[in-house]
Design an enzyme around this catalytic site. Structure first.
Site, short mmCIF file in Angstrom:
data_model
loop_
_atom_site.label_atom_id
_atom_site.label_comp_id
_atom_site.label_asym_id
_atom_site.label_seq_id
_atom_site.Cartn_x
_atom_site.Cartn_y
_atom_site.Cartn_z
N LYS A 52 -7.29 9.16 -15.64
CA LYS A 52 -7.15 10.26 -16.61
C LYS A 52 -5.98 9.95 -17.53
O LYS A 52 -5.06 9.25 -17.16
CB LYS A 52 -6.84 11.57 -15.88
N GLU A 109 0.84 -1.20 0.00
CA GLU A 109 0.00 0.00 0.00
C GLU A 109 0.87 1.24 0.00
O GLU A 109 1.99 1.22 0.52
CB GLU A 109 -0.87 0.04 1.27
N ASP A 125 -7.86 2.58 -9.62
CA ASP A 125 -7.63 3.87 -10.26
C ASP A 125 -8.87 4.75 -10.22
O ASP A 125 -9.59 4.86 -11.20
CB ASP A 125 -7.22 3.60 -11.72
C1 LIG Z 1 -9.30 3.26 -4.80
S1 LIG Z 1 -8.34 2.50 -3.62
C2 LIG Z 1 -9.02 0.89 -3.54
C3 LIG Z 1 -8.77 0.22 -2.23
C4 LIG Z 1 -9.26 -1.22 -2.10
N1 LIG Z 1 -8.53 -2.12 -2.98
C5 LIG Z 1 -10.73 -1.32 -2.35
O1 LIG Z 1 -11.14 -2.04 -3.25
O2 LIG Z 1 -11.50 -0.67 -1.65
C6 LIG Z 1 -6.77 2.24 -4.44
C7 LIG Z 1 -5.66 1.93 -3.45
O3 LIG Z 1 -4.52 1.52 -4.17
C8 LIG Z 1 -3.37 2.09 -3.57
N2 LIG Z 1 -2.33 2.16 -4.63
C9 LIG Z 1 -2.40 2.87 -5.78
N3 LIG Z 1 -1.28 2.70 -6.50
C10 LIG Z 1 -0.48 1.87 -5.79
C11 LIG Z 1 0.82 1.34 -6.00
N4 LIG Z 1 1.53 1.65 -7.09
N5 LIG Z 1 1.35 0.52 -5.05
C12 LIG Z 1 0.65 0.22 -3.93
N6 LIG Z 1 -0.58 0.69 -3.67
C13 LIG Z 1 -1.15 1.51 -4.59
C14 LIG Z 1 -3.84 3.44 -3.08
O4 LIG Z 1 -3.04 3.93 -2.03
C15 LIG Z 1 -5.25 3.14 -2.63
O5 LIG Z 1 -5.33 2.82 -1.26
#
Ligand SMILES: C[S@@+](CC[C@H](N)C(=O)[O-])C[C@H]1O[C@@H](n2cnc3c(N)ncnc32)[C@H](O)[C@@H]1O
Length: 298
Positions: free
Chosen positions: A100, A46, A96
């Site tokens: 965008k 995360e 995502d």
């Molecule tokens: C929209 S949230 C979705 C959270 C969860 N998976 C859910 O379904 O509710 C996207 C999550 O992915 C994490 N994230 C985005 N890009 C990432 C990366 N490159 N490496 C690790 N975590 C990432 C963000 O910090 C965020 O908490």
């Protein structure tokens, strides 16, 4: 070590058949995965510190011990921690929310990320992705195709499948949710450069003799080599000498830390401050060497 520090943990992991969730957010999914697979090791990556804290508390409360998680970008997590062919399944759920065009490079399912995920997957291992955004499905399939290593299945999520609280709510509201499975059937091919960093056993301090010129290294930007950049900020005076705040980017792997410039009987020593938590890399040594060189320039 359920919550671990990727900088100090012994790498790569010796384990096989890992289940990995990228971006676990509130943690509902990874907790279910852990309960359903008590004899497997589950790894979570995360970026959000709040999510890390929440998961830590929830795992403790529920007595779950087979989840290992750290705060790191998934690309570097895979790069640094896993051996090739040691991962069985990767889960990416709703990655995502701000899809965008200009975020193209950073998307979790860009070809470079998918490449490193595929390298670490064992043959017949899969990446499972869920999204509520159809353009994200299209983007992922295009990127996956570039690597020539996946068989692909896509579809819509239905109420028959295991769902998180939010998924159930969205489906009930009539929202469309999509799922993708990318199954590894061959090694990925590349026609692009794969970013990498090299860890070293130790970053050695450098001794400099005579007078130093601190102005030379404050508020500066340097290119140390191709893809390696150092930025320095403010100077702080301490009991043993000086601290300089700095940021190093190695192929996009970013670390924030302090240089310590200690006074010795004759001259000075340039080092990384003991209070800075860093992954010891070749780039960090280059940065120490450069600051030492610059300091003695007239
Ligand atoms: C929209 S949230 C979705 C959270 C969860 N998976 C859910 O379904 O509710 C996207 C999550 O992915 C994490 N994230 C985005 N890009 C990432 C990366 N490159 N490496 C690790 N975590 C990432 C963000 O910090 C965020 O908490």
């Amino acid at each position: 070590m359920p919550l671990f520090d990727y900088r100090t943990v012994s790498k790569p992991f010796e384990w096989d058949n890992l289940l990995v969730e990228i971006g676990f957010g509130r943690g509902d999914f990874i907790i279910r995965l852990a309960k359903e697979n008590p004899h497997k090791k589950i790894v979570g990556f995360e970026l959000s510190g709040i999510s890390i804290e929440k998961l830590y508390k929830r795992l403790k409360r529920e007595g779950i011990t087979n989840v290992y998680f750290t705060r790191i970008d998934a690309y570097w997590g895979f790069f640094l921690l896993f051996r090739d062919s040691s991962v069985e399944k990767i889960y990416i759920n709703y990655p995502d929310p701000w899809f965008k065009k200009r975020h193209h490079k950073r998307r979790l399912t860009n070809r470079e990320n998918l490449y490193i995920f595929a390298k670490k997957l064992k043959e017949e291992g899969s990446i499972f992705i869920r999204t509520d955004h159809y353009p994200f499905v299209e983007h992922t399939l295009q990127e996956a195709q570039e690597l020539g290593c996946f068989s692909v299945e896509t579809g819509e999520l239905t109420v028959e499948e295991p769902l998180t609280k939010y998924e159930a709510k969205w489906l009930f509201q009539g929202k469309k949710l999509y799922k993708i499975e990318l199954r590894k059937v061959a090694e990925p091919r590349t026609n692009f450069k794969i970013r990498g960093i090299k860890e070293v056993q130790e970053v050695f301090p450098i001794k400099v003799e005579g007078d130093i010129n601190l102005e030379k290294v404050i508020g500066k930007e340097y290119k140390l080599s191709e893809g390696v950049y150092l930025k320095t900020f403010d100077l702080y005076e301490g009991q043993r000498g000086y601290l300089i705040e700095a940021l190093l980017s190695e192929e996009g792997f970013v670390q924030k830390f302090f240089f310590e410039i200690r006074k010795k009987k004759t001259g000075w020593v340039v080092d990384i401050s003991k209070f800075s938590e860093v992954l010891r890399t070749e780039g960090l040594q280059k940065a120490v060497n450069l600051v030492a060189e610059e300091l003695v320039k007239p």
